[in-house]
Scaffold this motif. Sequence first.
Motif, PDB file in Angstrom:
ATOM      1  N   LEU A 116       8.848  51.874  90.569  1.00 27.06           N
ATOM      2  CA  LEU A 116       8.669  53.200  89.980  1.00 27.06           C
ATOM      3  C   LEU A 116       7.253  53.366  89.451  1.00 27.06           C
ATOM      4  O   LEU A 116       6.605  54.400  89.678  1.00 27.06           O
ATOM      5  N   ALA A 167      13.893  50.427  92.502  1.00 28.46           N
ATOM      6  CA  ALA A 167      13.896  49.717  91.219  1.00 28.46           C
ATOM      7  C   ALA A 167      15.282  49.138  90.926  1.00 28.46           C
ATOM      8  O   ALA A 167      15.405  48.020  90.415  1.00 28.46           O
ATOM      9  N   ALA A 203      11.928  55.749  94.490  1.00 30.56           N
ATOM     10  CA  ALA A 203      11.462  54.631  93.664  1.00 30.56           C
ATOM     11  C   ALA A 203      12.560  54.158  92.715  1.00 30.56           C
ATOM     12  O   ALA A 203      12.665  52.965  92.425  1.00 30.56           O
ATOM     13  N   VAL A 204      13.383  55.087  92.244  1.00 34.37           N
ATOM     14  CA  VAL A 204      14.500  54.716  91.372  1.00 34.37           C
ATOM     15  C   VAL A 204      15.468  53.807  92.133  1.00 34.37           C
ATOM     16  O   VAL A 204      15.941  52.791  91.606  1.00 34.37           O
ATOM     17  N   TRP A 241      13.621  58.280  84.090  1.00 38.99           N
ATOM     18  CA  TRP A 241      14.395  57.368  84.934  1.00 38.99           C
ATOM     19  C   TRP A 241      14.166  55.912  84.528  1.00 38.99           C
ATOM     20  O   TRP A 241      15.071  55.089  84.637  1.00 38.99           O
ATOM     21  N   ARG A 242      12.974  55.603  84.045  1.00 42.76           N
ATOM     22  CA  ARG A 242      12.722  54.226  83.602  1.00 42.76           C
ATOM     23  C   ARG A 242      13.644  53.858  82.434  1.00 42.76           C
ATOM     24  O   ARG A 242      14.203  52.763  82.390  1.00 42.76           O
ATOM     25  N   SER A 256      11.257  47.818  87.023  1.00 47.78           N
ATOM     26  CA  SER A 256      10.674  49.155  87.107  1.00 47.78           C
ATOM     27  C   SER A 256       9.367  49.192  87.896  1.00 47.78           C
ATOM     28  O   SER A 256       8.753  50.246  88.041  1.00 47.78           O
ATOM     29  N   THR A 273       9.843  59.836  93.694  1.00 51.22           N
ATOM     30  CA  THR A 273      10.377  59.294  92.445  1.00 51.22           C
ATOM     31  C   THR A 273      11.828  58.870  92.601  1.00 51.22           C
ATOM     32  O   THR A 273      12.237  57.798  92.142  1.00 51.22           O
ATOM     33  N   ALA A 296       8.919  60.298  85.376  1.00 49.41           N
ATOM     34  CA  ALA A 296       9.232  58.905  85.697  1.00 49.41           C
ATOM     35  C   ALA A 296       9.820  58.160  84.501  1.00 49.41           C
ATOM     36  O   ALA A 296      10.733  57.339  84.657  1.00 49.41           O
TER      37      ALA A 296
END
Length: 201
Positions: free
Chosen positions: A184, A175, A171-172, A102-103, A181, A168, A99
């Motif tokens: 995520l 976000a 979630a990206v 990607w954050r 974020s 995930t 994660a």
Amino acid sequence: MSTDTSAPRAKRTDTKRTDTRRRMVVGAAKSIATGGVDAMSLRDLAVQAGVPLGSTYHHFPGGKAQLVDEAVQLIGAQVTTLIDEARTQGTDPVLRVFADRWRRILESSGYAAGCPVVAAAVATDPRHHDVAREVFADWHASLTAALADSGVPADRAGRLARTVVAATEGAVALARAAGTSEPLDEVVEELSSLVESARRR
């Protein structure tokens, strides 16, 4: 005393060529993550790398398709390496590192960039779908092994690994839309609870 400088010059030329290719591949990955495969421009990437457009085909004889595939493979390999390196620390670190990758991309791009592998998976040119499929398969295999190592039953580890990737990636996208974020982070927390539950069973 020898005045032959051909070897050092050749080495400098090879290094410059490698650096140029690397810059273009990294630039392509960023471009794909932001605007998708179809919007990526070889001309723009050549300008960013400081090379003539014609030399782009010297580095990438397969043109844009080759550059896209190499960019997606680069990101895929980087993430797989992160997962494999975190495996020795347990599942939670694996989820976090997956994660966190990607954050960092989201935050550094002002939430304009997402996952280039997803972009390749939905590209108009179906040739890129195979590369995306291979990358997702690598992530799935690495995550499956990490989950099994942590005590998740073998008959569930594969399905749970697929859930981790799907959740995930989703979630990206959330976000990016929200400009934060938080989606995520919430998804990773829930995935951590899901993995812990699977271990107890």
